[in-house]
Design an enzyme around this catalytic site. Structure first.
Site, mmCIF file in Angstrom:
data_model
loop_
_atom_site.group_PDB
_atom_site.id
_atom_site.type_symbol
_atom_site.label_atom_id
_atom_site.label_comp_id
_atom_site.label_asym_id
_atom_site.label_seq_id
_atom_site.Cartn_x
_atom_site.Cartn_y
_atom_site.Cartn_z
ATOM 1 C CG ASP A 110 -1.934 1.023 1.296
ATOM 2 O OD1 ASP A 110 -2.812 0.988 0.427
ATOM 3 O OD2 ASP A 110 -1.896 1.887 2.194
ATOM 4 C CD GLU A 112 -2.125 2.289 -3.607
ATOM 5 O OE1 GLU A 112 -3.179 2.867 -3.861
ATOM 6 O OE2 GLU A 112 -1.534 2.432 -2.524
HETATM 7 C C1 GLC Z 1 -4.164 3.080 -0.641
HETATM 8 C C2 GLC Z 1 -5.395 2.214 -0.530
HETATM 9 C C3 GLC Z 1 -6.527 3.080 -0.112
HETATM 10 C C4 GLC Z 1 -6.213 3.656 1.238
HETATM 11 C C5 GLC Z 1 -4.893 4.407 1.215
HETATM 12 C C6 GLC Z 1 -4.399 4.678 2.595
HETATM 13 O O1 GLC Z 1 -4.279 3.999 -1.639
HETATM 14 O O2 GLC Z 1 -5.614 1.542 -1.729
HETATM 15 O O3 GLC Z 1 -7.744 2.395 -0.090
HETATM 16 O O4 GLC Z 1 -7.227 4.539 1.631
HETATM 17 O O5 GLC Z 1 -3.886 3.667 0.584
HETATM 18 O O6 GLC Z 1 -3.948 3.490 3.184
#
Ligand code: GLC
Length: 561
Positions: A224, A285
């Site tokens: 994440d 991500e």
């Molecule tokens: C990422 C996740 C999202 C979350 C954010 C904070 O972007 O995919 O859903 O709110 O991180 O952890």
């Protein structure tokens, strides 16, 4: 073509030979646990619900599952606020439930990737509670980013950063003696304090967490906010373009995104994963402005995959899609990594709605009843089916978000009181946020909550129109979106498209995407004029095709007659 009606347990879909690097070609299905299937009946999906439905995913034809967070959490950001990284939240079940899930998935040849949230914890995490109770400058505070405020009495935040969810990225604490005190950084909600990754203790703790889940058998991690862990020295002021997406991916040189220091962390994790057998993988991500920048996350000694958000964010336009596919197939292989492809996830407007929006909609803002550019649902679904048929023919690995195989649209008419995304609260409703793509999915048309939960409860209300989109209805209909996905995934496997190469075909016009991947020819008509098809056998079509003419917003897969 004939589809396998039942799939035998144990026959792995992805290449499982040691060293085969299964993730290079895998189709990975994202499960958002709270909205997938609720076995306990409390209206929130859970891990036993996932286990119960593994055969449905087997029949769909996916190779792996990515589970969004199921670890212990106060659920202020739907589990992306973790208070104990090495336990399952009671809402989702228990550690033995997780062990059962992984065993049952592996028995079916399905791999499991867990979400890992290293940028921030929950404010209920024991470390943050200890930090609040400790003094400024203490080792407890040094695990997070505490700073003195500006102004005569420290009453102003240490810098001007905004939270991704709206509002300031700093919150002032009350010191244990009751006086107003330091500020802590939270790039997201106030309940999500950022770790300080310049502190070796944080590195050590995350190594322990990685090992905990690797020892339990996970095949990898989706990391994440992988571009956010390291902040620029001195925390300089920065104001993003208000029109850019919430993850701020449109600009280079953001002091909290994509700092050079993050790469060292992933090199370390790469080595740690390599100690384990069975090809474990890391997927980033990382919302970055260009494909080339994202490719830095998947250099040979770093992560194994990164979400191709540039592809996700490309509009429904043949030239733009051709460009992003070309860039991706150049930039990722140049560093030895596969490209990934993705159209939807739990943070973006579902592509069955997004592809028909007629106004700008920055990532994370969401859509509600009075948002400009409301999508036409019929057009949106048609384009989504055509877009998915393009994506699943591309070489590399593809991510599917639960419900897209049912053609689910974004739920636009959610009542305000039902919304739960912190974005909605932190912007006083100015941004709808992401609840519209998180509504629990329909399984059975006639069951309570469409089979999501035995009691009929559902943490977000499901629209009435979803009765006709339920999985059982679609499974019985050869023209359904579910049947289309099954056909595409089976053909993708049969023709080894994930491991193939792409060759563009000329002569179809500017509004057409035409390419060959192995012995499969893919033609997608994004324009209004009908397109004449070559003589060939049809493997799959996103809409009915008659008389050798490809209508607008339609994709076909062909093979030599
Ligand atoms: C990422 C996740 C999202 C979350 C954010 C904070 O972007 O995919 O859903 O709110 O991180 O952890």
């Amino acid at each position: 073509m004939t589809l396998p009606e039942t799939v035998l347990p144990g026959d792995s879909l992805a290449d499982s030979r040691p060293g085969a690097q299964w993730w290079r070609t895998a189709v990975i299905y994202q499960i958002y646990p709270r909205s997938f299937a609720d076995a306990s009946g409390d209206g929130v999906g859970d891990l036993p619900g996932v286990t119960e439905h593994l055969d449905d995913l087997r029949t769909l034809g996916v190779d792996a599952i990515w589970l969004s967070p199921f670890q212990r959490s106060p659920q202020k950001d739907a589990g992306y606020d973790v208070s104990d990284y090495c336990d399952v939240d009671p809402l989702f079940g228990t550690l033995p439930d997780f062990d059962d899930l992984i065993e049952a998935a592996h028995a079916r040849g399905i791999r499991i990737i867990a979400d890992l949230v290293p940028n921030h914890s929950s404010d209920q995490h024991v470390w943050f509670q200890q930090a609040l109770a400790a003094a400024p400058g203490s080792p407890e505070r040094a695990r997070y980013i505490f700073r003195d405020g500006k102004g005569a009495d420290g009453e102003l935040p240490p810098n001007n950063w905004d939270s991704v969810f709206g509002g300031p990225a700093w919150t002032r604490v009350v010191e244990p003696d009751g006086t107003p005190g330091q500020w802590y950084l939270h790039l997201f909600d106030t309940s999500q304090p950022d770790f300080d990754w310049s502190n070796p203790e944080v590195h050590e703790e995350f190594r322990r967490i990685l090992r905990f889940w690797l020892d339990r058998g996970v095949d990898g991690f989706r990391v994440d906010v992988a571009h956010g862990l390291v902040k620029a020295e001195g925390l300089p002021d920065y104001s993003p373009d208000p029109e850019s997406g919430s993850m701020g991916g449109d600009e280079a040189n953001v002091p909290y995104w994509g700092q050079e220091g993050v790469h060292e962390i992933y090199r370390d994790w790469n080595k740690l994963l390599a100690e384990y057998d069975g090809d474990r993988a890391l997927c980033a991500e990382a919302w970055l402005p260009t494909v080339d920048m994202t490719a830095l996350w998947v250099r040979p000694d770093e992560m194994h995959q990164a979400f191709n958000f540039a592809y996700l964010e490309t509009e429904w336009d043949a030239a733009a899609l051709r460009d992003v596919v070309d860039e991706s197939l150049r930039a990722y292989p140049a560093v030895g990594a596969p490209s990934t492809w993705v159209l939807s996830n739990h943070d973006v407007v579902r592509h069955a709605s997004r592809l028909a929006l007629t106004a700008e909609n920055p990532q994370g803002h969401g859509i509600g009843p009075d948002s400009p550019g409301q999508p036409d649902p019929v057009l949106g679904l048609r384009r989504a089916r055509a877009a998915s048929a393009v994506m699943l023919a591309l070489p590399g690995s593809a991510y599917i978000y639960q419900g897209e195989e049912l053609g689910l649209p974004e739920v636009i008419h959610l009542p305000g009181e039902a919304r739960q995304d912190p974005t909605w609260f932190r912007t006083d409703g100015e941004r709808y946020g992401r609840d519209g793509c998180r509504v629990p999915i329909p399984w059975h048309a006639t069951a309570p909550a469409y089979g999501f939960s035995p009691t009929g409860q559902s943490w977000l209300p499901q629209p009435e129109e979803w009765e006709s989109l339920a999985r059982d209805v679609q499974a019985a209909d050869p023209a359904s979106t579910l049947s289309l996905y099954r056909t595409l995934l089976a053909a993708r496997r049969e023709h080894r498209l994930g491991a193939g190469t792409l060759e563009w075909l000329d002569g179809y016009g500017d509004d057409v995407l035409a390419f060959r991947n192995g012995d499969v020819t893919v033609i997608a008509n994004l324009g209004e004029a009908p397109v004449e098809l070559p003589t060939a056998d049809l493997i799959a079509a996103s809409e009915p095709v008659t008389g050798g003419i490809l209508p607008t917003d339609t994709t076909v897969w062909l093979r030599p007659a």
